[in-house]
Design a protein around this motif. Structure first.
Motif, mmCIF file in Angstrom:
data_model
loop_
_atom_site.group_PDB
_atom_site.id
_atom_site.type_symbol
_atom_site.label_atom_id
_atom_site.label_comp_id
_atom_site.label_asym_id
_atom_site.label_seq_id
_atom_site.Cartn_x
_atom_site.Cartn_y
_atom_site.Cartn_z
ATOM 1 N N PHE A 1 124.496 81.510 -87.857
ATOM 2 C CA PHE A 1 124.557 81.563 -86.390
ATOM 3 C C PHE A 1 125.926 82.077 -85.974
ATOM 4 O O PHE A 1 126.943 81.622 -86.477
ATOM 5 C CB PHE A 1 124.367 80.165 -85.797
ATOM 6 C CG PHE A 1 123.047 79.549 -86.114
ATOM 7 C CD1 PHE A 1 122.827 78.981 -87.359
ATOM 8 C CD2 PHE A 1 122.050 79.521 -85.178
ATOM 9 C CE1 PHE A 1 121.613 78.401 -87.655
ATOM 10 C CE2 PHE A 1 120.829 78.939 -85.476
ATOM 11 C CZ PHE A 1 120.614 78.381 -86.708
ATOM 12 N N ALA B 1 124.861 74.046 -81.252
ATOM 13 C CA ALA B 1 124.590 73.947 -79.817
ATOM 14 C C ALA B 1 125.479 72.886 -79.175
ATOM 15 O O ALA B 1 126.039 73.112 -78.095
ATOM 16 C CB ALA B 1 123.124 73.616 -79.595
ATOM 17 N N CYS C 1 123.770 84.311 -78.687
ATOM 18 C CA CYS C 1 123.734 83.647 -79.985
ATOM 19 C C CYS C 1 122.990 84.549 -80.948
ATOM 20 O O CYS C 1 121.784 84.767 -80.797
ATOM 21 C CB CYS C 1 123.050 82.286 -79.893
ATOM 22 S SG CYS C 1 123.099 81.416 -81.455
ATOM 23 N N LEU D 1 118.411 75.229 -81.228
ATOM 24 C CA LEU D 1 119.381 75.548 -80.177
ATOM 25 C C LEU D 1 118.982 74.877 -78.869
ATOM 26 O O LEU D 1 119.825 74.341 -78.138
ATOM 27 C CB LEU D 1 119.463 77.061 -79.969
ATOM 28 C CG LEU D 1 120.205 77.868 -81.033
ATOM 29 C CD1 LEU D 1 120.141 79.332 -80.689
ATOM 30 C CD2 LEU D 1 121.636 77.417 -81.150
ATOM 31 N N ALA E 1 121.505 74.518 -86.140
ATOM 32 C CA ALA E 1 121.386 74.989 -84.757
ATOM 33 C C ALA E 1 121.771 73.890 -83.781
ATOM 34 O O ALA E 1 122.489 74.133 -82.804
ATOM 35 C CB ALA E 1 119.963 75.459 -84.495
#
Lengths: 96, 191
Positions: free
Chosen positions: B94, B133, B83, B162, B129
Motif C-alpha cells: 500500500f 487506514a 491510495c 481500507l 489495510a
C-alpha cells in the motif's frame, strides 16, 4: 478541457479509464463492477495469457479448442432455444 | 352385372365392419397470431439486456469531464489523496500519496509481520489495510481514491480493509498493466 488534455496525454488516463465511483459506501458493488468490466473487455484474459510465454503449439491448440467450443456452444444454444420455445401452435403436440 | 353386385356388397360389408372411426387430431385452441412476438432483429429492447444498457442507466457511476471538480468532503476530486495498492501473488503493498504523487505512507504485508507465504493472503492484506487506514486518519486523511494494480488474493480484501479502517473511499480504479504486444514473457512453469 482538462479531460481532453488528459486524454491526449495518455491513452489510458488514470482516474478516467477503468474507474468506478463508490455509491452509498458500497465498495463491494464498485469492485464487482470494475471486475466485470475488466472481464468483458478481455483485459483479465490478456493479463493471464501474458504472464508466461505461450509456445506456438500451445497457441495453436488453444485457438483450435476455442473454435470447437464456440461451434458446440452455438449449436447447443440453438437446441436449448428450440426445446424451450414458447407460444407454440399446439402447446402439447401429440397429446390429445 | 355380377361385378356391380360384388362391388355393392363390398361397400356394404365395409360399412358394416368399420363401425369405429378414426379422426385426425383437432387443435382445440385457435391460433392467435398476436401471442407470437415479432422476430427479434437484434435491436436492443425488452429481450436483450446487456451490460452497456445497465451501465447507461447509471450514468453517475463513471467519471466525466466535470467529475474532476466534484466536491468530496470539501475537496475537489482531482485533489483527493490516492491510495495505490500493488497486489501480487506473494505480497500486497500500500502506498498513500497526495494528489501530486508525493508518498505519505507506505506499508506492506511483509512490514506488518507476515512472513513468507502468509504475506500473500487476503487476511494479511486486510489487516495491513486497516493499520494503514488508521495511520492515515491520524494524519488527517479521510477521503481517498483507490488505485489497484495487479491481480491477487488481496485485491478485494485490501479495499475492504481500507474502508473498515475508517477511510471514505470515493472511487475505485484499476491500473493493472496489460499489454497486447508485450516483450516475450518468462518461460512457462513446468508441471
Amino acid at each position: 478541457m482538462f479531460l481532453t488534455l488528459k486524454l491526449l496525454a495518455n491513452r489510458h488516463p488514470s482516474f478516467i479509464a477503468r474507474t468506478v465511483f463508490v455509491k452509498n459506501n458500497n465498495v463491494d458493488d464498485a469492485c464487482r463492477l470494475v471486475n466485470r468490466i475488466l472481464g468483458k473487455e478481455g483485459i483479465l484474459e490478456q493479463y493471464r495469457l501474458t504472464r508466461y510465454y505461450e509456445k506456438p503449439f500451445q497457441t495453436r491448440r488453444r485457438v483450435n479448442h476455442e473454435k470447437c467450443k464456440a461451434i458446440y456452444n452455438e449449436d447447443m444454444e440453438r437446441k436449448i432455444q428450440f426445446v424451450l420455445r414458447k407460444n407454440r401452435h399446439e402447446p402439447f403436440p401429440g397429446c390429445h | 352385372m355380377l361385378s356391380a353386385i360384388r362391388n355393392s356388397l363390398k361397400v356394404s360389408i365395409n360399412n358394416i365392419v368399420r363401425t369405429f372411426q378414426t379422426t385426425t387430431p383437432v387443435a382445440t385452441e385457435k391460433f392467435d397470431h398476436k401471442r407470437i412476438p415479432a422476430d427479434d432483429e437484434g435491436v436492443q429492447g425488452e429481450k436483450i439486456i446487456d451490460l452497456d444498457s445497465v451501465l447507461k442507466a447509471k450514468q453517475e457511476l463513471f467519471p466525466t469531464a466535470e467529475s474532476d471538480n466534484l466536491l468530496f468532503d470539501g475537496t475537489p476530486y482531482k485533489d483527493l489523496s490516492v491510495c495505490n495498492i500493488r497486489v501480487s501473488h506473494n505480497n500486497t503493498i500500500f502506498t498513500m500519496t497526495d494528489a501530486a504523487g508525493v508518498v505519505k505512507l507506505i506499508r506492506s504485508c511483509g512490514m506488518e509481520g507476515f512472513k513468507n507465504t502468509k504475506k500473500g493472503t487476503n487476511i494479511a492484506a486486510q489487516t495491513t489495510a486497516i493499520n494503514l487506514a488508521t495511520k492515515a486518519v491520524d494524519r488527517g486523511i479521510r477521503t481517498i481514491r483507490v488505485r489497484v494494480r495487479g491481480l491477487g488474493p488481496g485485491r478485494l480484501s485490501a479495499i475492504k480493509g481500507l474502508q473498515m479502517g475508517g477511510l471514505q473511499i470515493v472511487s475505485v480504479t484499476d491500473n493493472t498493466r496489460v499489454s497486447w504486444n508485450p516483450p516475450r514473457p518468462r518461460k512457462a512453469k513446468r508441471l
